[in-house]
Design an enzyme around this catalytic site. Structure first.
Site, PDB file in Angstrom:
ATOM      1  CB  SER A   8      -0.909   0.010   1.231  1.00  0.00           C
ATOM      2  OG  SER A   8      -1.534   1.271   1.313  1.00  0.00           O
ATOM      3  CG  HIS A  33      -3.874  -1.612  -1.776  1.00  0.00           C
ATOM      4  ND1 HIS A  33      -4.959  -2.347  -2.228  1.00  0.00           N
ATOM      5  CD2 HIS A  33      -4.340  -0.861  -0.747  1.00  0.00           C
ATOM      6  CE1 HIS A  33      -6.021  -2.054  -1.501  1.00  0.00           C
ATOM      7  NE2 HIS A  33      -5.674  -1.144  -0.592  1.00  0.00           N
ATOM      8  CG  ASP A  35      -5.311   2.284   0.708  1.00  0.00           C
ATOM      9  OD1 ASP A  35      -6.241   1.485   0.483  1.00  0.00           O
ATOM     10  OD2 ASP A  35      -4.224   1.943   1.217  1.00  0.00           O
ATOM     11  CG  MET A  37      -8.704   6.917   2.400  1.00  0.00           C
ATOM     12  SD  MET A  37      -7.830   6.981   3.972  1.00  0.00           S
ATOM     13  CE  MET A  37      -7.015   5.379   3.934  1.00  0.00           C
ATOM     14  CG  HIS A  66      -9.389   0.109  -0.916  1.00  0.00           C
ATOM     15  ND1 HIS A  66      -8.865  -0.208   0.314  1.00  0.00           N
ATOM     16  CD2 HIS A  66     -10.737   0.100  -0.765  1.00  0.00           C
ATOM     17  CE1 HIS A  66      -9.849  -0.383   1.178  1.00  0.00           C
ATOM     18  NE2 HIS A  66     -10.993  -0.201   0.549  1.00  0.00           N
ATOM     19  CG  MET A  68     -11.599   3.122   1.646  1.00  0.00           C
ATOM     20  SD  MET A  68     -10.088   3.057   2.622  1.00  0.00           S
ATOM     21  CE  MET A  68      -8.880   3.141   1.308  1.00  0.00           C
ATOM     22  CG  MET A 137     -12.022  -3.092   4.383  1.00  0.00           C
ATOM     23  SD  MET A 137     -10.461  -2.631   3.609  1.00  0.00           S
ATOM     24  CE  MET A 137      -9.619  -1.793   4.937  1.00  0.00           C
ATOM     25  CG  ASP A 175      -6.555  -3.090   2.588  1.00  0.00           C
ATOM     26  OD1 ASP A 175      -5.441  -2.875   3.097  1.00  0.00           O
ATOM     27  OD2 ASP A 175      -7.212  -2.227   1.974  1.00  0.00           O
TER      28      ASP A 175
HETATM   29  C1  DX5 Z   1      -6.853   1.229   5.242  1.00  0.00           C
HETATM   30  C2  DX5 Z   1      -6.302   0.979   3.865  1.00  0.00           C
HETATM   31  C3  DX5 Z   1      -5.202  -0.034   3.850  1.00  0.00           C
HETATM   32  C4  DX5 Z   1      -3.950   0.414   4.547  1.00  0.00           C
HETATM   33  C5  DX5 Z   1      -3.127  -0.795   4.885  1.00  0.00           C
HETATM   34  O1  DX5 Z   1      -7.959   2.041   5.158  1.00  0.00           O
HETATM   35  O2  DX5 Z   1      -7.329   0.487   3.032  1.00  0.00           O
HETATM   36  O3  DX5 Z   1      -4.906  -0.409   2.515  1.00  0.00           O
HETATM   37  O4  DX5 Z   1      -3.194   1.298   3.759  1.00  0.00           O
HETATM   38  O5  DX5 Z   1      -2.064  -0.397   5.681  1.00  0.00           O
HETATM   39  P1  DX5 Z   1      -1.441  -1.348   6.793  1.00  0.00           P
HETATM   40  O6  DX5 Z   1      -0.915  -2.558   6.093  1.00  0.00           O
HETATM   41  O7  DX5 Z   1      -0.381  -0.502   7.394  1.00  0.00           O
HETATM   42  O8  DX5 Z   1      -2.542  -1.703   7.768  1.00  0.00           O
HETATM   43 ZN    ZN Z   2      -6.740  -0.410   1.083  1.00  0.00          ZN
END
Ligand code: DX5
Ligand code: ZN
Length: 217
Positions: A8, A33, A35, A37, A66, A68, A137, A175
């Site tokens: 990530s 990956h 993320d 948000m 991903h 969010m 998740m 994840d």
């Molecule tokens: C959380 C994200 C994850 C996060 C994972 O909301 O979707 O992808 O970046 O990070 P670690 O592996 O540090 O939990």
């Molecule tokens: Zn993620």
């Protein structure tokens, strides 16, 4: 069978994003990956298209994006144009999930449905044959570096069972809080793809960590 690993990028040092991208390019990682948000679906804002552009330019592996965000339908085409190969939308925000999944596939991306820790596997019964990936998740989404929720193991076993019973081809991606200790039990429970942020980027040798997570025997 070794798992696929998707580091990530959220955990990378953004003052030197190019170095993080090169590290992943040169490692045994399979995907990036990414993320995204929105500060509404989750209590944090990460990054958007400018970072996607940098990834699109320099990443030599698939971008596993991903989302969010509360209204993913609005941005499907934009993420395709920004280089996404896999697009994950949250079950909890999709009022017409089947339509959203079809739209993602229509744009030539793999369709992934993400489920929060409180969302039951049974909610996927009627969509499991349409998705390419289920993103389970194992923390509440919003932040990297959180503690892995142990109940995830039970969910993975039940998801694996649902996939087999439905003759679905969906892959299981985990994840949140994936580390050197839970990687092997997760793979044994049925995980196909592991996301890892802090475990990779806070380790002294990220490439070696990726290699270990991939085949932790
Ligand atoms: C959380 C994200 C994850 C996060 C994972 O909301 O979707 O992808 O970046 O990070 P670690 O592996 O540090 O939990
Ligand atoms: Zn993620």
């Amino acid at each position: 069978m070794p798992a696929m690993i998707a580091p990530s990028i959220l955990a990378a040092d953004f003052s030197n994003l190019k170095a993080a991208i090169d590290m992943i390019n040169d490692s045994e990682a399979d995907w990036f990956h990414v993320d995204v948000m929105d500060g509404v679906f989750v209590p944090n804002i990460s990054f958007g298209f400018p970072v996607m552009k940098t990834l699109q330019t320099h990443a030599k592996k698939m971008l596993d994006v991903h989302l969010m965000i509360i209204d993913p339908d609005k941005y499907i085409e934009d993420f395709k144009k920004a280089g996404a190969n896999v697009l994950a939308v949250h079950y909890e925000v999709c009022r017409n999930l089947h339509r959203t999944i079809q739209a993602i596939k229509h744009h030539g991306m793999k369709a992934s449905v993400a489920i929060n820790p409180h969302t039951p596997i049974s909610a996927l019964t009627d969509i499991i044959n349409d998705v390419d990936i289920v993103l389970v998740m194992s923390v509440n989404p919003g932040f990297g570096g959180q503690k892995f929720i142990q109940h995830t193991f039970d969910k993975v076993l039940r998801l694996k069972q649902l996939i087999i019973e439905s003759s679905s081809k969906a892959k299981i991606e985990i994840d949140g809080g994936v580390d050197l200790d839970n990687a092997l039990p997760l793979i044994r429970a049925g995980a196909d793809i592991l996301v890892a942020g802090n475990t990779v980027f806070s380790s002294p040798n990220p490439r070696e960590t990726i290699k270990f997570l991939k085949d932790p025997l």
